[in-house]
Design a protein around this motif. Structure first.
Motif: not given
Length: 404
Positions: A53-75
């Motif tokens: 939960k802390k990692a998700k809140a910090a924006g350190l979540w699903n870092l691996f996905l090379p595409i943006s998918y909603g708000k859960l991947s930085p792309g």
């Protein structure tokens, strides 16, 4: 080649370093001891969900996905993600905190790239939320699985359903208490051309006929709570809507899945090797055999110097592969992908072995991460294709290049 990282990647690297130093490093020994205790097999460390939960809140979540998918991947691109994978590789359990663990990463990429809208809604979304885990079932005990065209698991049409029969092993992640879905590779047509026989299908883990026969330790490590399982598929019945992409396209999906996965594996290996280098360097000034600290021995200095060179060589080669994948695609980067899969695991094994030697008895104990690092690195000389397969393919490509 320009391997300067983007501002986005640098910002995430700094944030990830700070998060790991504050939240993960102080509890590393506690988590390791929890998972090493026999009574805790296939049980999550109680504080994991709060960390996630802390990692998700910090924006350190699903870092691996090379595409943006909603708000859960930085792309991020492969090159932007590579140093983040290296940082997470410094702790074997760290990747899950950031929802970047294999085989989930590869499975999420498959669903994002090849899944139908319904498949993505039903399985990709909870995987990206981190509420479930997954497994990938390809390797089989009775055949040479280094050649995926050998697989014998059958996926037979039966009206609106498929019936699946076969035995899989080294099914990583299948023992996790949150594992709810598996991607199974089998054959829908044993008579089709060699690379068009295979298909991939989604199989919920609670489907009747999915029988976990046993867990498989790796060099004595259970790798709890994910583990590696041998699984029997006995008349497993799933709807045809669970098929990925289409019949006969399993090998195509596998090739698309393994490219980015090999980048991730290699960068995590570099993270292990880098940490091993730091551990052995610190050891050299703490120990004083024969009246001298270890750092004054020429042989020790040479081991450390060689390790620095080998780590940096593997790092640059892996970044080169990531850069080529981003610019030209997985297919055009297959030569470099083969190179890193040959080089990085061997490098990590050598560096970790030197660190173990310098630490002596402590190096083979569970007091440091080195023994488990060694087991993981040695295993990755087999996982995703053994060294010999990649060397054979790379040799073939090289010969063709200079003789055509």
């Amino acid at each position: 080649m320009n391997f300067e990282f983007s501002e986005k990647s640098i910002a995430l690297q700094n944030k990830l370093k700070a998060f790991m130093a504050k939240e993960l490093l102080p509890i590393e020994e506690e988590v390791n001891q929890f998972h090493q205790h026999p009574e805790n097999a296939w049980t999550k460390w109680p504080g994991l969900e709060q960390l996630k939960k802390k990692a998700k809140a910090a924006g350190l979540w699903n870092l691996f996905l090379p595409i943006s998918y909603g708000k859960l991947s930085p792309g991020l691109t492969n090159l932007e993600y590579a140093p983040l994978a290296e940082l997470m590789g410094r702790m074997l359990w760290a990747s899950e905190v950031f929802n970047c663990s294999p085989p989930d990463t590869g499975n999420m990429e498959v669903l994002a790239k090849y899944g139908s809208k319904e498949q993505r809604q039903h399985w990709l979304q909870p995987l990206m939320d981190g509420s479930i885990r997954s497994a990938f079932l390809m390797t089989e005990p009775e055949i040479a699985s280094s050649d995926a065209t050998n697989i014998e698991t059958s996926i037979v049409s039966d009206g609106d359903h498929y019936l699946i029969n076969g035995t899989k092993w080294w099914s990583s992640g299948a023992l996790d208490p949150h594992c709810k879905i598996a991607i199974v590779m089998g054959k829908t047509d044993f008579t089709a051309p060699r690379h068009l026989q295979q298909s991939m299908v989604l199989v919920p883990m609670d489907t009747p006929g999915v029988n976990i026969l046993r867990h498989l330790p790796v060099f004595g490590f259970t790798d709890s709570p994910e583990g590696h399982a041998e699984i029997q598929l006995d008349q497993v019945r799933v709807p045809k809507t669970n098929l990925l992409l289409g019949e006969g396209r399993g090998f195509e999906i596998a090739q698309g899945r393994l490219g980015p996965g090999r980048i991730h594996h290699c960068m995590r290996l570099i993270g292990m090797a880098q940490r091993a280098l730091e551990i052995m360097s610190k050891r050299t000034v703490d120990r004083k055999p024969f009246g001298r600290t270890l750092d004054t021995f020429s042989s020790i200095r040479q081991d450390i110097a060689q390790s620095v060179c080998e780590i940096e060589q593997a790092r640059l080669l892996t970044l080169s592969a990531a850069d080529k994948m981003d610019k030209l695609g997985n297919k055009e980067a297959k030569d470099l992908i083969a190179m890193i899969k040959i080089v990085a695991p061997k490098m990590a094994v050598k560096v970790i072995d030197r660190a173990i030697q310098i630490l002596g008895g402590q190096g083979v104990s569970n007091d440091t991460p080195l023994a488990h690092f060694y087991a993981a690195a040695r295993t990755l000389r087999l996982a995703d294709g053994p060294d010999e397969v990649h060397m054979s393919q790379l040799g073939k490509l090289t010969i063709k290049k200079y003789t055509s």
